[in-house]
Design an enzyme around this catalytic site. Structure first.
Site, PDB file in Angstrom:
ATOM      1  N   LYS A  46     -34.441 -18.563  -7.859  1.00  0.00           N
ATOM      2  CA  LYS A  46     -34.181 -19.700  -6.967  1.00  0.00           C
ATOM      3  C   LYS A  46     -35.475 -20.409  -6.594  1.00  0.00           C
ATOM      4  O   LYS A  46     -35.532 -21.643  -6.580  1.00  0.00           O
ATOM      5  CB  LYS A  46     -33.439 -19.226  -5.710  1.00  0.00           C
ATOM      6  CG  LYS A  46     -31.999 -18.839  -5.986  1.00  0.00           C
ATOM      7  CD  LYS A  46     -31.315 -18.293  -4.741  1.00  0.00           C
ATOM      8  CE  LYS A  46     -29.872 -17.927  -5.015  1.00  0.00           C
ATOM      9  NZ  LYS A  46     -29.190 -17.409  -3.814  1.00  0.00           N
ATOM     10  N   SER A  89     -34.285 -16.601  -1.726  1.00  0.00           N
ATOM     11  CA  SER A  89     -33.654 -15.395  -1.194  1.00  0.00           C
ATOM     12  C   SER A  89     -32.259 -15.255  -1.779  1.00  0.00           C
ATOM     13  O   SER A  89     -31.585 -16.255  -2.031  1.00  0.00           O
ATOM     14  CB  SER A  89     -33.587 -15.476   0.336  1.00  0.00           C
ATOM     15  OG  SER A  89     -33.127 -14.263   0.886  1.00  0.00           O
ATOM     16  N   ASP A  90     -31.855 -14.016  -1.990  1.00  0.00           N
ATOM     17  CA  ASP A  90     -30.513 -13.760  -2.491  1.00  0.00           C
ATOM     18  C   ASP A  90     -30.055 -12.412  -1.959  1.00  0.00           C
ATOM     19  O   ASP A  90     -30.866 -11.502  -1.779  1.00  0.00           O
ATOM     20  CB  ASP A  90     -30.485 -13.735  -4.018  1.00  0.00           C
ATOM     21  CG  ASP A  90     -29.068 -13.678  -4.551  1.00  0.00           C
ATOM     22  OD1 ASP A  90     -28.397 -14.730  -4.536  1.00  0.00           O
ATOM     23  OD2 ASP A  90     -28.627 -12.597  -4.950  1.00  0.00           O
ATOM     24  N   GLN A  91     -28.755 -12.314  -1.704  1.00  0.00           N
ATOM     25  CA  GLN A  91     -28.215 -11.071  -1.163  1.00  0.00           C
ATOM     26  C   GLN A  91     -27.052 -10.580  -2.015  1.00  0.00           C
ATOM     27  O   GLN A  91     -26.205 -11.372  -2.430  1.00  0.00           O
ATOM     28  CB  GLN A  91     -27.736 -11.285   0.266  1.00  0.00           C
ATOM     29  CG  GLN A  91     -27.292 -10.011   0.961  1.00  0.00           C
ATOM     30  CD  GLN A  91     -26.895 -10.292   2.392  1.00  0.00           C
ATOM     31  OE1 GLN A  91     -25.815 -10.794   2.647  1.00  0.00           O
ATOM     32  NE2 GLN A  91     -27.794  -9.999   3.316  1.00  0.00           N
ATOM     33  N   GLY A 107     -32.916  -9.832  -1.493  1.00  0.00           N
ATOM     34  CA  GLY A 107     -34.138 -10.079  -2.235  1.00  0.00           C
ATOM     35  C   GLY A 107     -34.851 -11.279  -1.641  1.00  0.00           C
ATOM     36  O   GLY A 107     -34.216 -12.244  -1.215  1.00  0.00           O
TER      37      GLY A 107
END
Length: 194
Positions: A54, A70-72, A107
């Site tokens: 991203k 950010s990623d979840q 992340g």
């Protein structure tokens, strides 16, 4: 102190709201990233890869910037709980998670487009859901409609009533942006928050 522009590579109003807490100037950009899980990839690997992807997706538009990605990924064993997209999927997710402890792994990436250096880390938050009745699940979903949230719940809203306990190093990580880790990444890049 660095004069680089700070960019949040996200359209999430929740991540934007969290970053505003740091009282820094930033802009947002839509990363338009394919969030599909790769074959053989663990949930933490997915979150880490996507957080960096991203940030890199918008890097070409910012030559001298610090870009936050950010990623979840929410998971229990080998079952991944992504964004449900609709009511039926959300019901299934919450039924599968009730009474269980789910890892909401976030992340985080801070990419310096001037140097190409990417700081990447992961922050797990273990969330134990109450043993919810079908009626409680239906009532919650009708009231909050969290169909674009991993795991079908928003802890920053009414979803907190679904939770028996949480364990993690940063309560902001569960909402989608680990600010404690981000502050440390900023320090490493010469950005002073205080």
């Amino acid at each position: 102190m660095s004069s680089q522009q700070i960019v949040l590579a996200s359209t999430s109003p929740f991540r934007r709201e969290l970053l505003q807490r740091l009282k820094i100037s930033f802009t947002t950009a839509n990363p338009e990233t394919d969030e599909a899980v790769l074959d053989g990839e663990t949930p933490p690997q997915t979150a880490l890869r996507l957080s960096e992807a991203k940030a890199r997706a918008v890097a070409a538009n910012y030559k001298d910037a610090l870009i936050i990605g950010s990623d979840q990924v929410a998971f229990l064993g080998d079952q991944i709980f992504g964004k449900p997209g609709n009511h039926e999927n959300a019901v299934r997710q919450l039924q599968a998670m009730r009474g269980q402890t789910v890892n909401f792994f976030t992340g985080l990436c801070l990419l310096n487009t001037q140097t190409g250096k990417a700081h990447v880390c992961g922050v797990p938050t273990l969330v134990t859901l109450r043993d919810l009745s079908d009626e409680e699940i239906e009532n919650y979903l009708k009231l909050e409609q969290p169909y674009h949230c991993a795991g079908s719940a928003k802890s920053e809203g009414l979803g907190i009533a679904l939770i028996a306990r949480m364990q993690g190093e940063d309560p902001n990580a569960l909402i989608g942006l680990p600010l404690i880790a981000l502050c440390e990444m900023f320090r490493q890049e010469g950005i002073r928050i205080l």
